[in-house]
Design a protein around this motif. Structure first.
Motif, PDB file in Angstrom:
ATOM      1  N   MET A   1      40.507  64.568  44.589  1.00 40.82           N
ATOM      2  CA  MET A   1      41.409  63.450  44.521  1.00 40.82           C
ATOM      3  C   MET A   1      40.603  62.120  43.765  1.00 40.82           C
ATOM      4  O   MET A   1      39.011  61.684  43.796  1.00 40.82           O
ATOM      5  CB  MET A   1      41.229  62.851  45.871  1.00 40.82           C
ATOM      6  N   ALA A   2      40.987  61.661  42.651  1.00 42.79           N
ATOM      7  CA  ALA A   2      40.714  60.268  42.111  1.00 42.79           C
ATOM      8  C   ALA A   2      40.620  59.351  42.175  1.00 42.79           C
ATOM      9  O   ALA A   2      41.208  59.014  43.786  1.00 42.79           O
ATOM     10  CB  ALA A   2      41.358  60.795  40.758  1.00 42.79           C
ATOM     11  N   GLU A   3      39.121  58.497  43.059  1.00 46.84           N
ATOM     12  CA  GLU A   3      38.748  57.142  42.958  1.00 46.84           C
ATOM     13  C   GLU A   3      39.800  55.898  42.317  1.00 46.84           C
ATOM     14  O   GLU A   3      40.245  56.085  41.293  1.00 46.84           O
ATOM     15  CB  GLU A   3      37.622  56.713  43.256  1.00 46.84           C
ATOM     16  N   ALA A   4      40.293  54.988  43.375  1.00 42.27           N
ATOM     17  CA  ALA A   4      40.889  53.808  42.448  1.00 42.27           C
ATOM     18  C   ALA A   4      40.117  53.248  41.993  1.00 42.27           C
ATOM     19  O   ALA A   4      38.997  52.671  41.977  1.00 42.27           O
ATOM     20  CB  ALA A   4      42.434  52.906  43.396  1.00 42.27           C
ATOM     21  N   PRO A   5      40.587  52.307  40.680  1.00 46.05           N
ATOM     22  CA  PRO A   5      39.401  51.733  40.269  1.00 46.05           C
ATOM     23  C   PRO A   5      39.277  50.545  41.147  1.00 46.05           C
ATOM     24  O   PRO A   5      39.863  50.681  41.120  1.00 46.05           O
ATOM     25  CB  PRO A   5      40.263  51.648  38.680  1.00 46.05           C
ATOM     26  N   ASN A   6      37.660  49.850  40.426  1.00 47.34           N
ATOM     27  CA  ASN A   6      37.741  48.841  41.428  1.00 47.34           C
ATOM     28  C   ASN A   6      37.698  47.638  40.926  1.00 47.34           C
ATOM     29  O   ASN A   6      37.648  47.480  39.568  1.00 47.34           O
ATOM     30  CB  ASN A   6      35.798  49.168  41.401  1.00 47.34           C
ATOM     31  N   THR A   7      38.783  46.892  41.599  1.00 45.02           N
ATOM     32  CA  THR A   7      39.774  45.314  40.874  1.00 45.02           C
ATOM     33  C   THR A   7      38.722  44.348  41.175  1.00 45.02           C
ATOM     34  O   THR A   7      39.836  43.636  41.910  1.00 45.02           O
ATOM     35  CB  THR A   7      40.910  45.566  40.841  1.00 45.02           C
ATOM     36  N   LEU A   8      38.098  44.663  42.660  1.00 51.15           N
ATOM     37  CA  LEU A   8      38.122  43.496  43.193  1.00 51.15           C
ATOM     38  C   LEU A   8      37.393  42.123  42.885  1.00 51.15           C
ATOM     39  O   LEU A   8      37.002  41.370  43.497  1.00 51.15           O
ATOM     40  CB  LEU A   8      37.146  44.400  44.569  1.00 51.15           C
ATOM     41  N   ASP A   9      36.547  42.777  41.637  1.00 59.32           N
ATOM     42  CA  ASP A   9      35.914  41.784  41.206  1.00 59.32           C
ATOM     43  C   ASP A   9      36.717  40.291  39.929  1.00 59.32           C
ATOM     44  O   ASP A   9      35.941  39.520  39.662  1.00 59.32           O
ATOM     45  CB  ASP A   9      34.481  41.695  40.493  1.00 59.32           C
ATOM     46  N   PRO A  11      38.985  39.443  40.608  1.00 59.24           N
ATOM     47  CA  PRO A  11      39.739  37.497  41.222  1.00 59.24           C
ATOM     48  C   PRO A  11      38.991  36.236  40.849  1.00 59.24           C
ATOM     49  O   PRO A  11      39.113  35.828  40.760  1.00 59.24           O
ATOM     50  CB  PRO A  11      40.340  37.187  42.540  1.00 59.24           C
ATOM     51  N   TRP A  12      37.632  36.739  41.216  1.00 55.36           N
ATOM     52  CA  TRP A  12      36.474  36.105  41.123  1.00 55.36           C
ATOM     53  C   TRP A  12      35.871  35.701  39.458  1.00 55.36           C
ATOM     54  O   TRP A  12      36.199  34.154  39.396  1.00 55.36           O
ATOM     55  CB  TRP A  12      35.218  36.894  41.509  1.00 55.36           C
ATOM     56  N   LYS A  13      36.487  36.351  38.407  1.00 51.92           N
ATOM     57  CA  LYS A  13      36.534  36.246  37.489  1.00 51.92           C
ATOM     58  C   LYS A  13      37.621  35.065  37.439  1.00 51.92           C
ATOM     59  O   LYS A  13      36.992  34.182  36.764  1.00 51.92           O
ATOM     60  CB  LYS A  13      37.240  37.623  36.113  1.00 51.92           C
ATOM     61  N   GLU A  14      38.721  35.415  37.723  1.00 49.70           N
ATOM     62  CA  GLU A  14      39.920  34.627  37.254  1.00 49.70           C
ATOM     63  C   GLU A  14      39.470  32.886  37.838  1.00 49.70           C
ATOM     64  O   GLU A  14      39.714  31.824  37.386  1.00 49.70           O
ATOM     65  CB  GLU A  14      40.880  34.906  37.930  1.00 49.70           C
ATOM     66  N   ALA A  15      38.776  33.355  39.311  1.00 47.47           N
ATOM     67  CA  ALA A  15      38.300  31.957  40.099  1.00 47.47           C
ATOM     68  C   ALA A  15      37.101  31.210  39.530  1.00 47.47           C
ATOM     69  O   ALA A  15      37.326  30.146  38.874  1.00 47.47           O
ATOM     70  CB  ALA A  15      37.345  31.630  41.599  1.00 47.47           C
ATOM     71  N   LEU A  16      36.648  31.692  39.008  1.00 43.28           N
ATOM     72  CA  LEU A  16      35.514  31.427  37.774  1.00 43.28           C
ATOM     73  C   LEU A  16      36.075  30.519  36.987  1.00 43.28           C
ATOM     74  O   LEU A  16      35.558  29.700  36.422  1.00 43.28           O
ATOM     75  CB  LEU A  16      34.165  32.785  37.217  1.00 43.28           C
ATOM     76  N   GLY A  17      36.671  30.758  36.104  1.00 40.70           N
ATOM     77  CA  GLY A  17      38.223  30.262  34.987  1.00 40.70           C
ATOM     78  C   GLY A  17      38.142  29.156  35.275  1.00 40.70           C
ATOM     79  O   GLY A  17      38.297  28.087  34.600  1.00 40.70           O
ATOM     80  N   VAL A  18      39.160  28.585  36.679  1.00 36.98           N
ATOM     81  CA  VAL A  18      39.283  27.812  37.641  1.00 36.98           C
ATOM     82  C   VAL A  18      37.504  26.347  37.669  1.00 36.98           C
ATOM     83  O   VAL A  18      38.453  25.169  37.803  1.00 36.98           O
ATOM     84  CB  VAL A  18      40.280  28.025  38.304  1.00 36.98           C
ATOM     85  N   ALA A  19      37.400  27.393  37.878  1.00 36.12           N
ATOM     86  CA  ALA A  19      36.482  26.323  38.948  1.00 36.12           C
ATOM     87  C   ALA A  19      35.177  26.317  39.304  1.00 36.12           C
ATOM     88  O   ALA A  19      34.519  27.021  39.442  1.00 36.12           O
ATOM     89  CB  ALA A  19      36.480  26.325  40.842  1.00 36.12           C
ATOM     90  N   LEU A  20      34.249  26.820  37.790  1.00 33.43           N
ATOM     91  CA  LEU A  20      32.888  27.004  37.273  1.00 33.43           C
ATOM     92  C   LEU A  20      32.086  26.255  38.110  1.00 33.43           C
ATOM     93  O   LEU A  20      30.885  26.611  38.867  1.00 33.43           O
ATOM     94  CB  LEU A  20      32.440  27.295  36.222  1.00 33.43           C
ATOM     95  N   PRO A  21      32.593  24.853  37.617  1.00 31.48           N
ATOM     96  CA  PRO A  21      31.198  24.132  38.186  1.00 31.48           C
ATOM     97  C   PRO A  21      31.185  23.828  39.809  1.00 31.48           C
ATOM     98  O   PRO A  21      29.773  23.722  40.687  1.00 31.48           O
ATOM     99  CB  PRO A  21      31.495  22.849  37.577  1.00 31.48           C
ATOM    100  N   ASP A  22      32.463  23.973  40.236  1.00 32.61           N
ATOM    101  CA  ASP A  22      32.160  24.206  41.934  1.00 32.61           C
ATOM    102  C   ASP A  22      31.175  24.927  42.627  1.00 32.61           C
ATOM    103  O   ASP A  22      30.375  25.500  43.174  1.00 32.61           O
ATOM    104  CB  ASP A  22      33.343  24.047  42.694  1.00 32.61           C
TER     105      ASP A  22
END
Length: 68
Positions: A1-9, A11-22
């Motif tokens: 069975m093939a593993e699902a791609p890891n996409t957990l990071d 949302p964090w990358k998107e959050a960094l784009g919005v709130a990097l100083p924080d």
């Protein structure tokens, strides 16, 4: 069975784009105080993607590269 791609990071990358100083002030307070966020940070993800080598195990997703 093939593993699902890891996409957990993604949302964090998107959050960094919005709130990097924080994030800097929370996780790296000494560094956060030294950075000048009066100008918006410049994300250089495209430049980072060009530097990465092709993976032998499949596609890779570049992390965030930011100029502050």
């Amino acid at each position: 069975m093939a593993e699902a791609p890891n996409t957990l990071d993604h949302p964090w990358k998107e959050a960094l784009g919005v709130a990097l100083p924080d994030f800097f002030h929370l996780l790296f307070p000494k560094i956060g105080l030294q950075l000048d966020f009066s100008e918006p940070p410049r994300f250089l993800d495209a430049e980072l993607r060009r530097l990465r080598a092709e993976s032998m195990t499949g596609p890779l997703h570049a992390d965030r590269l930011v100029e502050v």
